[in-house]
Design a protein around this motif. Structure first.
Motif, short mmCIF file in Angstrom:
data_model
loop_
_atom_site.label_atom_id
_atom_site.label_comp_id
_atom_site.label_asym_id
_atom_site.label_seq_id
_atom_site.Cartn_x
_atom_site.Cartn_y
_atom_site.Cartn_z
N ILE A 98 0.87 -1.17 0.00
CA ILE A 98 0.00 0.00 0.00
C ILE A 98 0.91 1.22 0.00
O ILE A 98 1.57 1.50 1.00
N ASP A 99 0.95 1.93 -1.10
CA ASP A 99 1.89 3.03 -1.25
C ASP A 99 1.43 4.25 -0.45
O ASP A 99 0.30 4.32 0.01
N ARG A 100 2.34 5.20 -0.34
CA ARG A 100 2.08 6.33 0.57
C ARG A 100 0.94 7.22 0.11
O ARG A 100 0.39 7.96 0.90
N ASP A 101 0.61 7.19 -1.15
CA ASP A 101 -0.46 8.07 -1.63
C ASP A 101 -1.83 7.43 -1.46
O ASP A 101 -2.83 8.00 -1.89
N LEU A 102 -1.89 6.26 -0.88
CA LEU A 102 -3.15 5.53 -0.86
C LEU A 102 -3.83 5.61 0.50
O LEU A 102 -3.18 5.51 1.53
N LEU A 103 -5.13 5.82 0.45
CA LEU A 103 -5.94 5.85 1.68
C LEU A 103 -7.04 4.81 1.55
O LEU A 103 -7.77 4.81 0.56
N ILE A 104 -7.13 3.93 2.52
CA ILE A 104 -8.22 2.96 2.56
C ILE A 104 -9.11 3.32 3.73
O ILE A 104 -8.62 3.44 4.85
N THR A 105 -10.38 3.52 3.47
CA THR A 105 -11.34 3.76 4.54
C THR A 105 -12.22 2.53 4.61
O THR A 105 -13.13 2.37 3.82
N GLY A 106 -11.92 1.65 5.51
CA GLY A 106 -12.67 0.41 5.60
C GLY A 106 -11.78 -0.69 6.11
O GLY A 106 -10.63 -0.47 6.47
N GLY A 125 4.13 2.43 -6.26
CA GLY A 125 2.70 2.30 -6.42
C GLY A 125 2.18 1.20 -5.53
O GLY A 125 2.92 0.54 -4.83
N THR A 126 0.88 1.05 -5.59
CA THR A 126 0.22 0.13 -4.67
C THR A 126 -0.13 -1.16 -5.38
O THR A 126 -0.58 -1.14 -6.53
N VAL A 127 0.10 -2.25 -4.70
CA VAL A 127 -0.31 -3.56 -5.21
C VAL A 127 -1.22 -4.19 -4.17
O VAL A 127 -0.81 -4.39 -3.02
N VAL A 137 -13.05 -4.02 2.41
CA VAL A 137 -14.46 -3.62 2.44
C VAL A 137 -14.44 -2.15 2.85
O VAL A 137 -14.28 -1.83 4.02
N GLY A 138 -14.55 -1.29 1.88
CA GLY A 138 -14.44 0.14 2.15
C GLY A 138 -13.90 0.84 0.93
O GLY A 138 -13.78 0.24 -0.14
N ASN A 139 -13.57 2.09 1.10
CA ASN A 139 -13.17 2.89 -0.06
C ASN A 139 -11.65 3.04 -0.13
O ASN A 139 -10.98 3.08 0.88
N VAL A 140 -11.18 3.15 -1.36
CA VAL A 140 -9.75 3.27 -1.60
C VAL A 140 -9.52 4.54 -2.42
O VAL A 140 -10.18 4.75 -3.43
N THR A 141 -8.62 5.39 -1.95
CA THR A 141 -8.27 6.60 -2.69
C THR A 141 -6.77 6.63 -2.87
O THR A 141 -6.03 6.49 -1.91
N ALA A 142 -6.33 6.83 -4.10
CA ALA A 142 -4.89 6.83 -4.37
C ALA A 142 -4.56 7.97 -5.32
O ALA A 142 -5.37 8.37 -6.15
N GLU A 143 -3.34 8.47 -5.18
CA GLU A 143 -2.86 9.47 -6.14
C GLU A 143 -1.84 8.86 -7.08
O GLU A 143 -1.36 9.51 -7.99
#
Lengths: 153, 125
Positions: A8-16, B8-10, B18-24
């Motif tokens: 999970i890279d630093r720019d990523l936000l997971i709400t859940g 990046g994210t893997v 279960v929820g929302n994911v926001t990435a730049e």
């Protein structure tokens, strides 16, 4: 089943909530509970929620409780919450505001009845990996007493 | 797999959110997500299952998506299974992909529709 590493890279936000059968390297942020085999909290990570895992390595910021066989707070760690573990390592410099509870080898906590005779106290570094791994089943992650069941045997 | 740039994210196989994911940054998904995924560049790989909307500039799908897709460039690869409308400026569907929904071409100059929330800015061109 795959035990691949999730990053999970630093720019990523997971709400859940997050549940994984493998390892998670967190550099981003999770607002929610995490259930996995191993969780590595990197330098930029933020976690607000509880953790259930076999192994947790914390280097930065965690607000929430941790339940794992092996917990390591490295020198830059900042933990506000309870840690329930069989083996806890705290490096010099780590911030830890919460309660540490050591699970006995049979998985029960200290408040329980006295251990059977054969359950001698053992050194922290005994190989715990031979224990049956925790079962990752339900997505609900409360730290209520019933969750202890996953640690028994 | 499709887009491993070292950064990046893997989201690996076996991981469920279960929820929302926001990435730049770029996000490569092999696991399961129930919720909304927002980013700049999303790759939904073959084993992945998404239930919820995907919103990104570049969306590449080779797995299963049950929800709307909002993207500037959307590519459905041969193993893609999409149920939901696709809002896009450019849509590519490879042979073998399954797509149940509407393809809605967004005009480049048009102001972003309310549902886009500015997630796909009228950049490029």
């Amino acid at each position: 089943v795959s035990s691949a590493i999730s990053t999970i890279d630093r720019d990523l936000l997971i709400t859940g909530n997050v549940a994984s059968k493998g390892e998670i390297h967190l550099d981003g942020a999770i607002r929610g509970d995490v259930e996995c085999v191993a969780l590595m909290l990197g330098d930029n990570s933020r976690l607000e929620g509880s953790v259930v895992a076999e192994e947790v390595v914390i280097r930065v910021h965690l607000v929430g409780s941790v339940r794992a066989l092996r917990v390591s707070l490295q020198s830059s760690a900042h933990v506000e919450g309870d840690v329930i573990h069989q083996s806890l390592t705290v490096e010099q410099g780590a911030f830890f505001d919460g309660k540490s509870t050591k699970l006995r080898d049979d998985g029960s906590s200290n408040q329980k009845s006295p251990p059977p005779v054969e359950a001698e106290p053992k050194p922290d570094h005994e190989p715990l990996a031979t224990k049956s791994p925790i079962e990752v089943r339900s997505p609900g992650l409360g730290l209520d007493e019933s969750r202890l069941v996953t640690w028994r045997r | 797999m499709l887009l491993n740039r070292g950064r990046g994210t893997v989201i690996a196989e076996g991981l469920k959110i279960v929820g929302n994911v926001t990435a730049e940054g770029p996000v490569e998904i092999h696991g399961d997500i129930e919720g909304e995924v927002r980013g700049t560049s999303l790759v939904v790989s073959r084993q992945a299952q998404i239930k919820g909307p995907l919103i990104a500039n570049d969306v590449t799908v080779d797995g299963s998506v049950n929800g709307e897709i909002h993207g500037t460039n959307v590519v459905l690869k041969s193993q893609a299974r999409v149920v939901g409308d696709i809002h896009h400026q450019s849509l590519t569907v490879e042979r073998g992909a399954r797509f149940d929904g509407r393809s809605i071409h967004e005009a480049v100059q048009a102001p972003p529709s309310p549902s886009l929330d500015g997630a796909a800015p009228p950049s490029r061109l």
